[in-house]
Design a protein around this motif. Structure first.
Motif, PDB file in Angstrom:
ATOM      1  N   GLY A 165      72.536 -19.825  81.524  1.00 46.96           N
ATOM      2  CA  GLY A 165      73.176 -18.733  80.846  1.00 46.96           C
ATOM      3  C   GLY A 165      73.876 -17.153  81.608  1.00 46.96           C
ATOM      4  N   THR A 166      73.773 -17.182  82.388  1.00 45.30           N
ATOM      5  CA  THR A 166      73.983 -16.160  83.973  1.00 45.30           C
ATOM      6  C   THR A 166      74.683 -16.742  85.363  1.00 45.30           C
ATOM      7  OG1 THR A 166      71.860 -16.274  85.057  1.00 45.30           O
ATOM      8  CG2 THR A 166      72.316 -14.477  83.216  1.00 45.30           C
ATOM      9  N   ALA A 167      74.546 -17.988  84.852  1.00 44.99           N
ATOM     10  CA  ALA A 167      75.760 -18.578  85.628  1.00 44.99           C
ATOM     11  C   ALA A 167      76.948 -19.062  85.285  1.00 44.99           C
ATOM     12  CB  ALA A 167      75.026 -20.063  86.136  1.00 44.99           C
ATOM     13  N   ALA A 168      76.585 -19.375  83.811  1.00 48.88           N
ATOM     14  CA  ALA A 168      77.678 -19.265  83.175  1.00 48.88           C
ATOM     15  C   ALA A 168      79.227 -18.498  82.667  1.00 48.88           C
ATOM     16  CB  ALA A 168      77.368 -20.056  81.490  1.00 48.88           C
ATOM     17  N   LEU A 169      78.075 -16.939  82.376  1.00 47.83           N
ATOM     18  CA  LEU A 169      78.541 -15.916  82.145  1.00 47.83           C
ATOM     19  C   LEU A 169      79.523 -15.668  83.572  1.00 47.83           C
ATOM     20  CD1 LEU A 169      78.682 -13.660  80.528  1.00 47.83           C
ATOM     21  CD2 LEU A 169      76.841 -12.234  81.018  1.00 47.83           C
ATOM     22  N   ALA A 170      78.456 -15.653  84.907  1.00 45.37           N
ATOM     23  CA  ALA A 170      79.518 -15.068  85.657  1.00 45.37           C
ATOM     24  C   ALA A 170      80.470 -16.363  86.153  1.00 45.37           C
ATOM     25  CB  ALA A 170      78.701 -15.314  86.785  1.00 45.37           C
ATOM     26  N   ALA A 171      80.764 -17.293  85.647  1.00 49.96           N
ATOM     27  CA  ALA A 171      81.500 -18.060  86.133  1.00 49.96           C
ATOM     28  C   ALA A 171      82.640 -18.006  84.765  1.00 49.96           C
ATOM     29  CB  ALA A 171      81.177 -19.881  85.307  1.00 49.96           C
ATOM     30  N   PHE A 172      82.149 -17.152  83.578  1.00 50.98           N
ATOM     31  CA  PHE A 172      83.473 -17.542  82.862  1.00 50.98           C
ATOM     32  C   PHE A 172      84.218 -16.056  82.676  1.00 50.98           C
ATOM     33  CE2 PHE A 172      84.145 -15.030  78.089  1.00 50.98           C
ATOM     34  CZ  PHE A 172      85.343 -15.904  77.872  1.00 50.98           C
TER      35      PHE A 172
END
Length: 327
Positions: A215-222
């Motif tokens: 979730g946090t990795a996806a937020l950073a990528a977004f």
């Protein structure tokens, strides 16, 4: 309150260490079958060499240090299987054996062996291979092409394209099926998700740390996309390239090196997701997951202690409030 004395790693369920490690072995078998399908029998040989090397070294170190040798201890088998899966199918036997040696001699045994290690042995071994053989570690064979050919084509992975700010030239259908170059166990999203589902159903791992990490990795990528074709494409390519998904399932949930409570493990995983993306964005290599894992391992105990202090203050405040109401 009854206190039960047991040796680490502490399994927080009715299952034994043997059954937990057995589930891990079972979940890793499909990844080897996938690698065999795409790259041939050499992948199985790599796995066998790694397991034998790591198991023999672990046995010798445990025996020479006068510690009890656990006959039913499958943790050496798990680590031996994990190390090749984080490397390309074209990797030589020397880097794999050296990674096993480093994992045993530097990461695991000096701290006391099973359950006493501060750092994840598989991550430590692969990190050593990355630092020593980076040219070989980040060059991957093309799926389906024979590795028996001396002129086998080695190419870069989608993670390398993202590092250059370019959109990977692989459709999402191929990525979900694993038909793209990458680490032996890092490709094949559908199989990885199936392995994750099996481990969760068996209660070998919890879904929360994995979800927090991704979730946090996806937020950073977004929020900070490295490609110009869209934020959602950025999220999909980041999560499915390299070792991010593999690490979220098999490394983040390591019981020996992660915090001890459900809440602290989730916090730990969420921070690890951000750290892993920072290594991707700013690190020297296209994939820095193993370095992020090792860094977070060092803060595992601190997270546990800090959380316990906060909970202790809350309990004291609640107790004082109850005493006041009683008076």
């Amino acid at each position: 309150m009854n206190l039960i004395h047991s040796r680490p790693p502490h399994v927080r369920s009715h299952e034994s260490n043997f059954s937990v490690m057995g589930d891990m072995v079972i979940s890793l078998v499909p990844l080897y079958l996938m690698a065999y399908f795409f790259y041939g029998s050499r992948t199985l040989v790599l796995g066998a060499v790694s397991v034998i090397t790591y198991t023999v070294l672990d046995f010798l170190c445990t025996f020479l240090s006068s510690r009890r040798v656990g006959i039913l201890d499958l943790s050496p088998v798990v680590t031996g299987l994990l190390i090749p899966l984080m490397l390309p199918a074209s990797i030589g036997f020397t880097p794999v054996i050296a990674a096993d040696l480093f994992a045993i001699g530097v990461i695991k045994q000096p701290f006391g062996g099973l359950g006493q290690n501060i750092f994840n042995p598989a991550a430590g071994g692969v990190a050593f291979a990355v630092l020593t053989w980076s040219d070989s570690v980040f060059r991957y064979p093309v799926p389906i092409e024979s590795l028996g050919n001396a002129a086998a084509r080695l190419v870069s992975s989608p993670a390398a394209s993202l590092r250059l700010g370019a959109t990977p030239n692989y459709p999402f259908t191929d990525i979900f099926l694993g038909i793209y170059p990458g680490p032996m166990g890092g490709t094949g999203v559908l199989i990885l998700l199936a392995c994750f589902g099996y481990l969760v159903i068996r209660k070998t791992i919890s879904w929360r740390p994995t979800a927090a990490f991704l979730g946090t990795a996806a937020l950073a990528a977004f929020c900070f996309p490295r490609i110009t074709t869209g934020r959602f494409q950025s999220v999909l390519y980041e999560l499915t390239s390299g070792l991010l998904l593999f690490g979220a399932i098999f490394l983040i949930n390591d019981p020996a090196t992660s915090p001890k409570s459900q809440t602290t493990r989730t916090i730990y995983a969420a921070i690890a997701g951000v750290v892993a993306m920072i290594f991707r964005y700013l690190g020297a290599y296209e994939e820095g997951l193993v370095f992020a894992i090792l860094l977070m391992n060092a803060f595992s105990l601190f997270i546990d202690m800090r959380y316990e202090k906060i909970r202790h203050r809350e309990r004291r405040a609640l107790y004082a409030e109850q005493q006041t109401e009683t008076v």
